[in-house]
Design a protein around this motif. Structure first.
Motif, mmCIF file in Angstrom:
data_model
loop_
_atom_site.group_PDB
_atom_site.id
_atom_site.type_symbol
_atom_site.label_atom_id
_atom_site.label_comp_id
_atom_site.label_asym_id
_atom_site.label_seq_id
_atom_site.Cartn_x
_atom_site.Cartn_y
_atom_site.Cartn_z
ATOM 1 N N GLY A 17 11.935 -9.560 -20.488
ATOM 2 C CA GLY A 17 12.570 -8.245 -20.383
ATOM 3 C C GLY A 17 12.196 -7.544 -19.089
ATOM 4 O O GLY A 17 11.058 -7.620 -18.621
ATOM 5 N N THR A 18 13.162 -6.856 -18.505
ATOM 6 C CA THR A 18 12.939 -6.068 -17.284
ATOM 7 C C THR A 18 13.392 -4.651 -17.562
ATOM 8 O O THR A 18 14.556 -4.421 -17.890
ATOM 9 C CB THR A 18 13.735 -6.638 -16.097
ATOM 10 O OG1 THR A 18 13.350 -7.993 -15.875
ATOM 11 C CG2 THR A 18 13.478 -5.816 -14.839
ATOM 12 N N ARG A 19 12.441 -3.732 -17.448
ATOM 13 C CA ARG A 19 12.773 -2.328 -17.689
ATOM 14 C C ARG A 19 13.358 -1.735 -16.425
ATOM 15 O O ARG A 19 12.773 -1.830 -15.348
ATOM 16 C CB ARG A 19 11.535 -1.557 -18.121
ATOM 17 C CG ARG A 19 11.810 -0.100 -18.459
ATOM 18 C CD ARG A 19 10.549 0.586 -18.994
ATOM 19 N NE ARG A 19 10.076 -0.034 -20.232
ATOM 20 C CZ ARG A 19 10.569 0.240 -21.431
ATOM 21 N NH1 ARG A 19 11.548 1.118 -21.576
ATOM 22 N NH2 ARG A 19 10.069 -0.350 -22.502
ATOM 23 N N LEU A 20 14.508 -1.119 -16.564
ATOM 24 C CA LEU A 20 15.174 -0.438 -15.449
ATOM 25 C C LEU A 20 15.178 1.057 -15.697
ATOM 26 O O LEU A 20 15.567 1.510 -16.773
ATOM 27 C CB LEU A 20 16.624 -0.936 -15.313
ATOM 28 C CG LEU A 20 17.522 -0.153 -14.360
ATOM 29 C CD1 LEU A 20 17.042 -0.306 -12.918
ATOM 30 C CD2 LEU A 20 18.966 -0.609 -14.482
ATOM 31 N N LYS A 21 14.756 1.794 -14.696
ATOM 32 C CA LYS A 21 14.827 3.248 -14.750
ATOM 33 C C LYS A 21 15.649 3.716 -13.566
ATOM 34 O O LYS A 21 15.343 3.386 -12.412
ATOM 35 C CB LYS A 21 13.435 3.868 -14.709
ATOM 36 C CG LYS A 21 13.434 5.381 -14.867
ATOM 37 C CD LYS A 21 12.018 5.930 -14.988
ATOM 38 C CE LYS A 21 12.028 7.438 -15.204
ATOM 39 N NZ LYS A 21 10.652 7.991 -15.335
ATOM 40 N N VAL A 22 16.689 4.479 -13.849
ATOM 41 C CA VAL A 22 17.555 4.986 -12.792
ATOM 42 C C VAL A 22 17.371 6.489 -12.705
ATOM 43 O O VAL A 22 17.519 7.206 -13.701
ATOM 44 C CB VAL A 22 19.028 4.649 -13.063
ATOM 45 C CG1 VAL A 22 19.912 5.180 -11.934
ATOM 46 C CG2 VAL A 22 19.201 3.145 -13.222
ATOM 47 N N LEU A 23 17.054 6.953 -11.516
ATOM 48 C CA LEU A 23 16.794 8.368 -11.274
ATOM 49 C C LEU A 23 18.023 9.056 -10.703
ATOM 50 O O LEU A 23 18.696 8.493 -9.831
ATOM 51 C CB LEU A 23 15.615 8.525 -10.324
ATOM 52 C CG LEU A 23 14.305 7.844 -10.745
ATOM 53 C CD1 LEU A 23 13.256 7.996 -9.655
ATOM 54 C CD2 LEU A 23 13.821 8.406 -12.058
#
Lengths: 114, 110
Positions: free
Chosen positions: B103-109
C-alpha cells in the motif's frame, strides 16, 4: 442492501471476552474472505471459503474461528484475544475463489483489544 | 513464489501535480493485475485492472499499463485532486487468494 456489509463497524473487547464479527454479501458470490489490516503491515489473508468450504487458513491462531453457514454469510468468532490482534478486519467476496476476479470489500470492523 | 513490490509511501503532492506509484510483480504465467484504492474509513475498492500484457487499465483519470518486459504495472494520474487522497494497493490475483502490495498512502494538498 447491496454489496458487502460488515457489523459491527467498531468493537472494543477485553482479552477474556468472546465476540463475533459478521459479514453479509448481497452479490450472489460464492467465495468469501477475511483479511486483517494492521498499521504499517501488508494486508494479511486469514481465511477463504469457496462454496461454503474452507480452502485457506493462513496459519491463523485458534483464537480466531471462522464460520460460513452459507455463501452469503461469514462470521469471525473471537475469544481470548491479545492486544496485538487490534486491527481492521476486512471481509471480501468474489464470484468464485478458484478464478479470482474482482474482490468486493466491506468497510471493515475496527477491533480494539484492551 | 508470486509477489508484488510497491513503492513505499507516504507520497505528498500538491493539487494538479503528476502522480506515479510504482509496482512490480513476480509471477508464473501472465496473470491479471489490479489496482485497489482505500479511502479513509472505507474498505478497498477496485480502481482499475488489466488482464493481459500491453493492456492499459483506466478509471477516474488514473491509468496503468501492464508491461510484461519490465514486469511492472505503475499507476499514473496526470493531475491529482484532494479527493484522491487515499491508500493505493497493487494486487496480483491467484487461486483462492490475492497478493497485495504494502500500500502507498497518497496525500494531496490544496
Amino acid at each position: 442492501e447491496t454489496g458487502v456489509t460488515q457489523t459491527p463497524r467498531h468493537l472494543v473487547m477485553g482479552m477474556t471476552n468472546k465476540k463475533s464479527l459478521k459479514c453479509e454479501q448481497h452479490l450472489g458470490h460464492n467465495a468469501m474472505y477475511w483479511y486483517k489490516q494492521s498499521a504499517k503491515k501488508p494486508l494479511e489473508l486469514m481465511f477463504v471459503y469457496n462454496f461454503k468450504e474452507q480452502t485457506e487458513n493462513n496459519s491463523v491462531p485458534s483464537r480466531f474461528s471462522p464460520e460460513c453457514p452459507n455463501s452469503s454469510h461469514l462470521f469471525l468468532h473471537l475469544h481470548t484475544l491479545q492486544p496485538e490482534d487490534s486491527a481492521l478486519y476486512l471481509c471480501a467476496s468474489s464470484q468464485d475463489g478458484r478464478d479470482t476476479g474482482e474482490l468486493f470489500f466491506g468497510e471493515g470492523s475496527r477491533l480494539t483489544v484492551l | 513464489g508470486d509477489s508484488v513490490t510497491q513503492m513505499e509511501g507516504p507520497v505528498t503532492l500538491s493539487e494538479e501535480a503528476f502522480l506515479t506509484i510504482n509496482c512490480t510483480y513476480t509471477a508464473t504465467g501472465y496473470p491479471s493485475l489490479f489496482w485497489y484504492v482505500q479511502y479513509p474509513g472505507e474498505g478497498l475498492q477496485l480502481l482499475l485492472k488489466a488482464t493481459k500484457a500491453d493492456d492499459k487499465g483506466s478509471n477516474k483519470g488514473f491509468e496503468a499499463t501492464y508491461r510484461k518486459e519490465t514486469t511492472s504495472f505503475h499507476l499514473e494520474k496526470g493531475s491529482v485532486q484532494v479527493s484522491d487522497s487515499a491508500v493505493y494497493f497493487c494486487a496480483l490475483p491467484g487461486t483462492y487468494k490475492y497478493i497485495f502490495g504494502t500500500g502507498t498512502r497518497l496525500k494531496v494538498l490544496a
